[in-house]
Motif scaffolding. Structure first.
Motif, PDB file in Angstrom:
ATOM      1  N   LEU A   1      -5.086   1.354  -7.715  1.00 40.23           N
ATOM      2  CA  LEU A   1      -5.109   1.501  -6.259  1.00 40.23           C
ATOM      3  C   LEU A   1      -6.509   1.820  -5.747  1.00 40.23           C
ATOM      4  O   LEU A   1      -6.811   1.589  -4.577  1.00 40.23           O
ATOM      5  CB  LEU A   1      -4.118   2.593  -5.820  1.00 40.23           C
TER       6      LEU A   1
ATOM      7  N   LEU B   1      -5.451  -2.690  -4.770  1.00 45.25           N
ATOM      8  CA  LEU B   1      -4.664  -2.177  -3.647  1.00 45.25           C
ATOM      9  C   LEU B   1      -4.159  -3.319  -2.783  1.00 45.25           C
ATOM     10  O   LEU B   1      -2.978  -3.364  -2.405  1.00 45.25           O
ATOM     11  CB  LEU B   1      -5.506  -1.203  -2.817  1.00 45.25           C
ATOM     12  N   ASP B   2      -5.039  -4.264  -2.499  1.00 47.60           N
ATOM     13  CA  ASP B   2      -4.656  -5.394  -1.648  1.00 47.60           C
ATOM     14  C   ASP B   2      -3.502  -6.186  -2.272  1.00 47.60           C
ATOM     15  O   ASP B   2      -2.507  -6.494  -1.608  1.00 47.60           O
ATOM     16  CB  ASP B   2      -5.883  -6.294  -1.449  1.00 47.60           C
TER      17      ASP B   2
ATOM     18  N   VAL C   1      -0.184  -4.067  -2.546  1.00 51.18           N
ATOM     19  CA  VAL C   1       0.458  -3.894  -1.236  1.00 51.18           C
ATOM     20  C   VAL C   1       1.090  -5.215  -0.786  1.00 51.18           C
ATOM     21  O   VAL C   1       2.222  -5.238  -0.301  1.00 51.18           O
ATOM     22  CB  VAL C   1      -0.547  -3.346  -0.208  1.00 51.18           C
TER      23      VAL C   1
ATOM     24  N   LEU D   1       0.947   6.754  -1.126  1.00 49.04           N
ATOM     25  CA  LEU D   1      -0.196   5.839  -1.054  1.00 49.04           C
ATOM     26  C   LEU D   1       0.283   4.418  -0.794  1.00 49.04           C
ATOM     27  O   LEU D   1      -0.343   3.666  -0.046  1.00 49.04           O
ATOM     28  CB  LEU D   1      -0.988   5.876  -2.368  1.00 49.04           C
TER      29      LEU D   1
ATOM     30  N   ALA E   1       0.714   2.017   3.317  1.00 49.96           N
ATOM     31  CA  ALA E   1       0.032   0.713   3.352  1.00 49.96           C
ATOM     32  C   ALA E   1       1.036  -0.433   3.503  1.00 49.96           C
ATOM     33  O   ALA E   1       0.809  -1.374   4.268  1.00 49.96           O
ATOM     34  CB  ALA E   1      -0.791   0.529   2.078  1.00 49.96           C
TER      35      ALA E   1
ATOM     36  N   ARG F   1       2.480  -0.471   7.069  1.00 51.59           N
ATOM     37  CA  ARG F   1       1.500  -1.025   8.008  1.00 51.59           C
ATOM     38  C   ARG F   1       1.459  -2.544   7.904  1.00 51.59           C
ATOM     39  O   ARG F   1       1.393  -3.250   8.900  1.00 51.59           O
ATOM     40  CB  ARG F   1       0.123  -0.425   7.697  1.00 51.59           C
ATOM     41  N   GLN F   2       1.510  -3.028   6.673  1.00 47.97           N
ATOM     42  CA  GLN F   2       1.475  -4.485   6.434  1.00 47.97           C
ATOM     43  C   GLN F   2       2.672  -5.187   7.080  1.00 47.97           C
ATOM     44  O   GLN F   2       2.565  -6.290   7.580  1.00 47.97           O
ATOM     45  CB  GLN F   2       1.499  -4.725   4.924  1.00 47.97           C
TER      46      GLN F   2
END
Ligand code: AMP
Length: 190
Positions: A43, A49-50, A53, A75, A79, A82-83
């Protein structure tokens, strides 16, 4: 993999490549005999992370609220929410939230633990909630989080994790305790 189709496979491939490169295995932590999978370096990598997620967001499509489990699930949960344009709720370890709370005690491999959510302020009735965490091991934590949310009136239909540990029967516990309608998604096995 069980995340999905076409566009998901790119995120999944990318996530797996970073997991392969960055995940650490720490022997005998936190107890002798436990092989701890440390996914935090995944992460900490922007590509990791991208990709993680993106892939988890695909697994959670259809949810209208994301629940992240204390603490690494936070964590991921924020994310992913939000996505997807959704909100996020934190499922906390016992004693962290001000009263009133809804709590559930459950068995760990060694000893017991407690998870809590706020009783007021978040309307969970009939919400379709996806539970997110980094690792599914025995499944006890994910089951407890789901049962807690169900107790508040939510409909939990997805448990999504980065890594599902093979041989610990977490998926079987989810099926036994929550029924076949709750789908378990992993990005990789460990
Ligand atoms: P369990 O309730 O056994 O499925 O355990 C899941 C929870 O404990 C998750 O929140 C994980 O972050 C953590 N966990 C359990 N076992 C491990 C492991 N071997 N490596 C990393 N995290 C673990």
């Amino acid at each position: 993999m069980n995340v999905g189709d076409r566009d998901d496979s790119d995120a999944l491939d990318r996530a797996r490549a970073v997991i392969e490169r960055r995940a650490r295995l720490i022997a005998d932590f936190p107890e002798p005999g436990i092989a701890f999978k440390d996914l935090t370096p995944v992460l900490a990598d922007p590509d990791g992370l991208d990709a993680v997620v993106d892939a988890l967001a695909s697994a959670c499509s259809g949810a209208d609220l994301i629940a992240g489990v204390d603490a690494r699930g936070f964590l991921l949960g924020g994310a992913v929410a939000r996505q997807l344009g959704l909100g996020v709720v934190a499922v906390r370890k016992g004693g962290k939230l001000p009263p009133p709370v809804i709590g559930l005690d459950y068995q760990l491999e060694y000893g017991t633990a407690r998870l809590e959510i706020p009783e007021d302020g978040i309307d969970l009735a009939d919400r379709r909630v996806a539970v997110l965490d980094d690792v599914l091991a025995t499944g006890g934590t994910a089951v407890a989080a789901a049962q807690l949310l169900q107790r508040a009136g939510a409909r939990v239909d997805t448990i999504a994790v980065v890594m599902e540990l093979d041989g610990l029967s977490g998926r079987e516990l989810v099926a036994a305790e929550l029924g076949p309608a709750v789908r378990v998604h992993n990005l990789c096995l460990g």
